[in-house]
Design a protein around this motif. Structure first.
Motif, PDB file in Angstrom:
ATOM      1  N   LYS A 127      -7.701   5.651   6.197  1.00  0.00           N
ATOM      2  CA  LYS A 127      -6.485   6.089   5.493  1.00  0.00           C
ATOM      3  C   LYS A 127      -6.713   7.069   4.339  1.00  0.00           C
ATOM      4  O   LYS A 127      -6.355   8.268   4.331  1.00  0.00           O
ATOM      5  CB  LYS A 127      -5.474   5.230   5.088  1.00  0.00           C
TER       6      LYS A 127
ATOM      7  N   GLU B  28       0.804  -1.237   0.120  1.00  0.00           N
ATOM      8  CA  GLU B  28      -0.068   0.164  -0.070  1.00  0.00           C
ATOM      9  C   GLU B  28       0.875   1.277   0.009  1.00  0.00           C
ATOM     10  O   GLU B  28       1.899   1.164   0.542  1.00  0.00           O
ATOM     11  CB  GLU B  28      -0.822  -0.064   1.339  1.00  0.00           C
TER      12      GLU B  28
ATOM     13  N   PRO C  30      -9.554  -3.027   4.820  1.00  0.00           N
ATOM     14  CA  PRO C  30      -9.021  -2.875   3.511  1.00  0.00           C
ATOM     15  C   PRO C  30     -10.215  -2.745   2.396  1.00  0.00           C
ATOM     16  O   PRO C  30     -11.064  -3.629   2.331  1.00  0.00           O
ATOM     17  CB  PRO C  30      -8.142  -4.165   3.017  1.00  0.00           C
TER      18      PRO C  30
ATOM     19  N   THR D  76       0.761   3.925   1.435  1.00  0.00           N
ATOM     20  CA  THR D  76       0.858   4.332   2.840  1.00  0.00           C
ATOM     21  C   THR D  76       2.026   3.733   3.540  1.00  0.00           C
ATOM     22  O   THR D  76       2.313   4.238   4.778  1.00  0.00           O
ATOM     23  CB  THR D  76      -0.520   4.421   3.222  1.00  0.00           C
TER      24      THR D  76
ATOM     25  N   SER E  95      -6.770   0.204  -0.102  1.00  0.00           N
ATOM     26  CA  SER E  95      -6.350   1.286   1.089  1.00  0.00           C
ATOM     27  C   SER E  95      -7.509   1.119   2.181  1.00  0.00           C
ATOM     28  O   SER E  95      -8.599   0.348   1.651  1.00  0.00           O
ATOM     29  CB  SER E  95      -6.129   2.740   0.824  1.00  0.00           C
ATOM     30  N   SER E  96      -7.475   1.703   3.250  1.00  0.00           N
ATOM     31  CA  SER E  96      -8.629   1.729   4.245  1.00  0.00           C
ATOM     32  C   SER E  96      -9.395   2.994   4.052  1.00  0.00           C
ATOM     33  O   SER E  96      -8.871   3.998   3.740  1.00  0.00           O
ATOM     34  CB  SER E  96      -8.103   1.214   5.579  1.00  0.00           C
TER      35      SER E  96
ATOM     36  N   LEU F  49      -8.518   6.485  -4.451  1.00  0.00           N
ATOM     37  CA  LEU F  49      -6.883   6.442  -4.861  1.00  0.00           C
ATOM     38  C   LEU F  49      -6.496   6.977  -5.722  1.00  0.00           C
ATOM     39  O   LEU F  49      -5.314   7.477  -5.733  1.00  0.00           O
ATOM     40  CB  LEU F  49      -6.741   4.811  -4.988  1.00  0.00           C
TER      41      LEU F  49
END
Lengths: 341, 535
Positions: free
Chosen positions: A179, A125, A213, A127, A175-176, A222
């Motif tokens: 985030k 990911e 996720p 991040t 991603s979550s 994203l």
């Protein structure tokens, strides 16, 4: 998390029908030759495919699994020698070597010539974090892009004349919600990304505090994050950029968890192509093309045709013609191509 | 029980391999030498050496090996190479990477024939040997014979990947042993090593390089371009000669000496001399003997043949050995002891005498040039002063003595100066000025009226002669040394920085308060001359 395999069939389609025609067009039409920096993998699939257009390869290979963490890098270096590929292979992830300026073998990393082709794979990911030279201070892996653009700028200042480079960027479409929320509400968010978030979050929202996720379900978010950060990294008075439509494909599924909880999850990937042009500030007003990029349709990998327009949340339908990177370049790239024509 | 038992293949144990390779190839770079050597023997026109932390490769565009040749190449201690034509002929070199890497692969292909792929699995050999040692420690009989060991781990197959496109050989040493790689990490060390073992071309930074290469070509001696790649650095390597090795203008065209004795042709030597000074770079002083580009011994090999060893420090160059009977020993520190070596050694004193005569002549020329420069300088000072100080009898007496001294110095080198085209005019000008100065001083010292009239005429002549000498003689005086460390440095005596500091302190605080700077400089100049002559 395991790295997706380089010889994944859908990745192969992207390579063959999206990246290669574009690189070949620039090479054949404008005699562009490539100085490649990236992660070609042990089997050097990309490099072999583009070998006739590539002068030099700067490769990265992270340590593998125990017991032989060196197996892949040793094999990569051997393969480069066997195939007479000039260049250097660094032992370490691209992000770590670029940030720490040396690899795990102690080889010093520096850039003294402009790179003309980046092929970067952010399989984790975006991040996740990596150490820097500053006393181990950790930053996002994605910050490595800022570093390579700084290196490029220094080389451009030395070399002077207008220069072009291409960035092929692949990220994991995962991603979550927490985030994404954090990244899309920061003060540095550009107007276009902010506007895009507002229009998309109505029809395809995510839970702001969820750490679960989101696997391939919120491409719009994203895409906005990556676009926002790339633009901030490309913020250089000498640089103009052309963003190609994002290409979505399914990478090799990866195993997660341990013991009985071990399972495999899909690997939706998002592939970006950005064509950049360095020129003296008086010769260019720094700009990004095309305008309102986030609302333009993504491309997906299919069967027949191999690529098709696949609008995501907040995106308009693509062209009635099949997706074609060369046509896209000819339609939107006249400014960025200046100096090559 | 049979009456006699003959030696059999099972009498050679596997341990012989590490014994041989470790004994012969102590330095990990020796493997580089061996594979480069094979490339040269194969007639390569270009060799490339690439080193990274995992792999070392040596690629050449030589004739490559046919399949039967590739099958023979894996033999140990047997070689089809002719020692007259090739450097390597002992048949061991191919195993030289045994201590350097886990796996050795050789891809080779002759033109218009299929390629072969030779594989040496050194890691497995080492592990098998280890297991055998453990077995024997437990009291078991040895079962690992060399034949069995190599049979399992060394083989030849077709190059299915087509690694060599046209012709040539690629040697790949992969999964380097960490300790060995350390030695290969330094660009400078690898470069120096390769310069010592490969017949490289000359650098463009050496003005006589092309001239010497021209001589090489006429003498049928081949140079082989080699590129070294290490990390992101890639450069062509050259022989280590450059104009910067020589001090100032003291660089002469190289001289070529044929090395012959009767009907025997041993090769030739090329020599460059640094005038009267020793060469700045200590490592480059003396002549290096080369056979097929490989250095035999080091540059002090010939030093003992010189009557004045300082001479060896003023010259640099190479003796190119082409005699088939002169065969380098395994350590390449000398030649194998045979009649050719004896004849070669017998030839050297004559060569050294010729070389010394040439050097002496250059030294004399240099000395004469320096004397002319100094005499011309001093005469200029006197000539400029004479017209205005002709009535100062004391000064005239002093000049009288000085002019006699200058005349003596000039006459000592008259023959040399007159024989040199570029110095002859300068000598004539100085002699003319000297004559006029002497006459002027003589007239100034005599009291007659006639002398007074001549004196006026001579003043005019002196001024004219002085003007003329300034035009004819290029005045390029040496910068006089101002401190002792500079003198010692110029003659090649190396001092530590601490020692230099101490000497400078002594000079400024203790010596110079008691002596004029000019007088001290003159003393330093004399010391430099003495040291250079006497070294």
């Amino acid at each position: 998390m395991a790295r997706p395999f380089h010889d994944n069939p859908e990745k192969g389609v992207v390579r063959e029908h999206w990246d290669t025609p574009l690189l070949r067009y620039l090479h054949d039409r404008f005699r562009v030759r490539y100085r490649y920096l990236g992660l070609p993998g042990v089997d050097l699939i990309d490099v072999n495919l583009w070998r006739d257009m590539i002068d030099e390869v700067i490769a990265f290979e992270p340590p593998g699994r125990l017991p032989n963490r060196r197996a892949a890098i040793d094999q990569l270096r051997l393969n480069m020698r066997i195939r007479n590929i000039p260049g250097i292979a660094y032992f370490g992830s691209f992000e770590e070597v670029v940030m720490l300026r040396k690899d795990f073998d102690g080889q010093h990393y520096s850039q003294n010539k402009l790179i003309t082709l980046y092929n970067l794979d952010f399989c984790d990911e975006i991040t996740s974090k990596v150490e820097t030279q500053e006393h181990g201070k950790q930053v996002w892996r994605f910050e490595a892009i800022r570093q390579i653009l700084r290196d490029q700028a220094v080389c451009f200042q030395r070399e002077g004349s207008p220069r072009h480079f291409i960035m092929l960027l692949t990220i994991r479409n995962q991603s979550s919600g927490a985030k994404l929320h954090h990244l899309l509400t920061g003060p540095a968010l550009l107007a276009e990304a902010k506007e895009h978030r507002q229009s998309c979050s109505v029809s395809n929202p995510f839970h702001d505090n969820s750490n679960e996720p989101l696997i391939g379900t919120h491409t719009w978010a994203l895409k906005a994050v990556v676009f926002n950060y790339l633009l901030s990294y490309f913020n250089n008075p000498c640089l103009s950029t052309l963003f190609f439509p994002g290409v979505m494909y399914n990478g090799t599924p990866v195993a997660v968890g341990r013991g009985r909880a071990r399972t495999t999850i899909p690997s939706p990937m998002l592939h970006w192509v950005v064509l950049c042009r360095f020129a003296e500030p008086e010769q260019v007003s720094p700009a990004c093309w095309p305008s309102r990029y986030l609302g333009r349709s993504c491309v997906s990998v299919g069967g027949d045709p191999p690529l098709f327009w696949s609008p995501q949340t907040g995106e308009t339908d693509g062209s009635p013609l099949a997706p074609n990177p060369v046509a896209w370049l000819e339609e939107h790239g006249s400014e960025v191509l200046r100096g090559l024509l | 029980m049979p009456k006699s038992r003959h030696f059999s293949r099972e009498d050679i144990g596997g341990e012989i391999l590490p014994i041989l390779t470790t004994g012969l190839y102590r330095d990990s770079m020796d493997a580089l030498r061996e594979y480069v050597q094979n490339g040269i023997d194969a007639g390569a026109k270009h060799i490339e050496v690439s080193i990274d932390p995992s792999t070392v490769s040596v690629t050449d565009d030589g004739c490559g090996m046919t399949r039967p040749q590739a099958e023979k190449a894996i033999r140990l201690g047997i070689s089809d190479k002719n020692p007259v034509e090739s450097v390597g002929f002992r048949g061991i070199g191919v195993y030289s990477a045994f201590n350097l890497c886990e796996k050795l692969e050789i891809y080779t292909k002759p033109a218009r024939e299929p390629g072969s792929h030779i594989i040496f699995n050194f890691d497995k050999i080492r592990k098998t040997l280890l297991v055998e040692r453990e077995r024997q420690k437990s009291g078991n009989d040895p079962v690992l014979y060399l034949e069995k060991l190599l049979q399992a781990n060394v083989y030849v197959k077709a190059d299915e990947a087509g690694v060599i496109a046209r012709q040539g050989t690629k040697v790949l040493m992969s999964n380097l042993v960490a300790d060995s790689y350390k030695r290969l990490q330094s660009w400078d060390e690898v470069e120096t090593y390769l310069q010592d073992v490969v017949p490289l071309p000359f650098s463009p930074a050496f003005r006589y390089g092309q001239m010497i290469e021209g001589h090489f070509a006429r003498a049928d001696y081949r140079v082989v371009p080699l590129a070294l790649e290490m990390g992101s650095r890639r450069e062509s390597l050259y022989r280590p000669y450059s104009d910067a090795m020589f001090s100032g203008d003291e660089q002469y065209e190289p001289k070529f000496f044929p090395l012959k004795k009767g009907m025997q042709h041993f090769g030739f030597a090329w020599v460059c001399i640094n005038g009267r000074r020793v060469l700045k770079d200590v490592r480059m002083r003396g002549l290096l003997i080369k056979k097929f580009g490989f250095s035999i011994g080091n540059r002090s090999y010939l030093e003992s043949f010189f009557k004045r060893t300082v001479f060896n420090r003023r010259i640099t160059g190479e003796i190119i050995v082409q005699h088939p009977g002169l065969i380098p020993d395994a350590a390449r520190s000398d030649f194998e002891n045979n009649s050719a070596r004896q004849d070669f050694l017998g030839l050297l004193p004559g060569f050294i005498t010729d070389l010394s005569s040439w050097g002496d002549q250059i030294q004399q020329n240099e000395k004469a040039r320096q004397v002319l420069r100094e005499v011309t300088n001093d005469l200029g000072v006197i000539a400029e002063d004479l017209p205005k100080s002709q009535r100062d009898k004391n000064l005239m007496l002093k000049y009288n003595v000085e002019l006699a001294d200058l005349e003596h110095r000039l006459n000592t080198h008259k023959k040399t100066l007159k024989s040199q085209e570029d110095l002859s005019a300068g000598y004539d000008g100085a002699a003319e000025l000297l004559k006029h100065c002497k006459r002027l001083v003589h007239d100034a010292l005599s009291a007659s009226a006639a002398a007074q009239k001549r004196l006026e005429q001579n003043v005019v002549k002196v001024v004219q002669a002085e003007t003329s000498i300034k035009k004819t003689t290029p005045l390029t005086p040496d910068e006089p040394p101002r401190e002792l460390p500079a003198v010692l440095d110029a003659v090649g005596i190396r001092l530590s920085e601490d020692a230099k500091q101490a000497i400078r302190l002594f000079e400024t605080d203790y010596l110079l308060p008691h002596i004029s700077p000019e007088a001290y400089q003159s003393l330093l100049k004399q010391l430099q001359d003495v040291l250079e002559e006497g070294q």
